[in-house]
Design a protein around this motif. Structure first.
Motif, mmCIF file in Angstrom:
data_model
loop_
_atom_site.group_PDB
_atom_site.id
_atom_site.type_symbol
_atom_site.label_atom_id
_atom_site.label_comp_id
_atom_site.label_asym_id
_atom_site.label_seq_id
_atom_site.Cartn_x
_atom_site.Cartn_y
_atom_site.Cartn_z
ATOM 1 N N ASN A 120 0.867 -0.952 -0.045
ATOM 2 C CA ASN A 120 0.174 0.034 -0.141
ATOM 3 C C ASN A 120 0.809 1.335 0.150
ATOM 4 O O ASN A 120 1.912 1.247 0.480
ATOM 5 C CB ASN A 120 -0.877 0.015 1.302
ATOM 6 N N PHE A 121 0.598 2.036 -1.015
ATOM 7 C CA PHE A 121 1.409 3.179 -1.009
ATOM 8 C C PHE A 121 0.464 4.748 -0.999
ATOM 9 O O PHE A 121 -0.103 5.208 -1.650
ATOM 10 C CB PHE A 121 2.005 3.287 -2.549
ATOM 11 N N PRO A 122 0.622 5.162 0.379
ATOM 12 C CA PRO A 122 -0.099 6.394 0.678
ATOM 13 C C PRO A 122 0.687 7.767 0.093
ATOM 14 O O PRO A 122 1.963 7.557 0.056
ATOM 15 C CB PRO A 122 0.039 6.322 2.219
ATOM 16 N N TYR A 123 0.088 8.695 -0.256
ATOM 17 C CA TYR A 123 0.631 9.877 -0.805
ATOM 18 C C TYR A 123 1.005 10.709 0.465
ATOM 19 O O TYR A 123 0.839 10.455 1.610
ATOM 20 C CB TYR A 123 -0.294 10.648 -1.344
ATOM 21 N N PRO A 124 2.384 11.228 0.365
ATOM 22 C CA PRO A 124 3.056 11.777 1.591
ATOM 23 C C PRO A 124 2.222 12.783 2.304
ATOM 24 O O PRO A 124 1.517 13.727 1.487
ATOM 25 C CB PRO A 124 4.252 12.407 0.917
ATOM 26 N N GLU A 125 2.238 13.013 3.710
ATOM 27 C CA GLU A 125 1.441 13.898 4.608
ATOM 28 C C GLU A 125 2.006 15.311 4.294
ATOM 29 O O GLU A 125 1.072 16.325 4.508
ATOM 30 C CB GLU A 125 1.393 13.491 5.589
ATOM 31 N N ASN A 126 3.260 15.694 3.766
ATOM 32 C CA ASN A 126 3.837 16.830 3.997
ATOM 33 C C ASN A 126 3.267 17.812 2.820
ATOM 34 O O ASN A 126 3.714 18.831 2.575
ATOM 35 C CB ASN A 126 5.286 16.660 4.008
#
Length: 298
Positions: A120-126
């Protein structure tokens, strides 16, 4: 305020469904083809954007550059798919074209798994500010707000494109009467290419929003394409506004069913309820809420 939180999350999910459903409705409206590869295009567009961003420095500006580059790639991919896979099937039985989109879905699904694996690859939170936005006393994560903004902007831009641009009007004319539009100098082949290009753009934008909300997965993300089928059937397969409104209806009712019906029956209603709602609507309006009623006379 659980009800407010549920409604807001439902609107976010519904807006995403609306963006993805545009690809279904647009291709069906212009060429009468049900594109069953939309889920894999969704996955591929989201992964391409994430991979491009990982090659650039961190920051919102560079993320927007990655998004623009991925939209350019999606446009080229749409034209390529139409030219290589669909154009040779012009004049062939409709079932052959549908089988081609199924094969295309499997191929793109396999490409996604081969390149990015099963994680699973979430988009970066920053990319977005941290914390929560308070609406009616309910804290809503900024990623939901950001995702809703992206989806709404996409829906507005697509609507304006179809209503006020020459290409959009030509696509609507071809959908209404292909022979009449060709007699007026509109190229049906170019329109079909434009339709697939826009469908790939819509899928990429949907993939970006999914990446923010739950992350991308080469196995689960393509299944969202089939989850959008109740949306396009409810709104009407050949209706652009129906795709948008159907997405919002399904998103909200799905989340309400998950919040209030799942505890009563032990789960499962969140996934099942959109299909139940669609069946009820189709029994009353077989062409969907906004689909064109076609009467054939012998």
């Amino acid at each position: 305020m659980v009800i407010i939180e549920t409604l807001i999350y439902g609107l976010v999910v519904g807006a995403v469904y609306g963006v993805v459903a545009l690809g279904f409705a647009l291709i069906y409206k212009s060429s009468a083809v049900l594109n069953l590869a939309q889920g894999s295009l969704l996955m591929l567009g989201g992964f391409i954007t994430l991979s491009l961003y990982e090659l650039l420095p961190e920051g919102v500006v560079f993320f927007m550059i990655a998004v623009l580059l991925s939209l350019v790639i999606a446009t080229m991919m749409g034209y390529g798919i139409e030219y290589l896979a669909l154009r040779p099937l012009i004049g062939e039985p409709l079932i052959s074209v549908i089988m081609m989109t199924i094969g295309l879905n499997v191929l793109l699904h396999g490409i996604g798994y081969a390149i990015w694996g099963s994680g699973n690859f979430p988009y970066p939170e920053n990319i977005m500010p941290g914390g929560f936005l308070t609406i009616a006393g309910t804290p809503i994560s900024y990623k939901y707000v950001f995702s809703l903004v992206i989806a709404v902007i996409a829906l507005v831009l697509f609507t304006l494109f179809f209503q006020f641009t020459r290409s959009g009007i030509a696509m609507r004319a071809t959908a209404d009467d292909q022979l009449a539009s060709q007699s007026l100098g509109i190229s049906a082949k170019r329109i079909f290419g434009d339709a697939w290009a826009i469908a790939c753009i819509a899928a990429t934008l949907g993939g970006i929003v999914i990446g923010f909300l739950i992350g991308l997965n080469s196995y689960n993300t393509p299944l969202l394409g089939f989850k959008v089928l109740p949306v396009v059937l409810l709104g009407g397969l050949d209706s652009i506004p129906g795709a948008i409104i159907g997405g919002l209806i399904v998103g909200v009712t799905e989340n309400l069913a998950g919040a209030y019906l799942d505890p009563l029956v032990g789960g499962g209603m969140k996934d099942l309820f959109p299909y139940i709602l669609t069946m009820i609507i189709l029994m009353v309006k077989p062409y969907g809420l906004f689909g064109w009623v076609r009467i054939e006379r012998i």
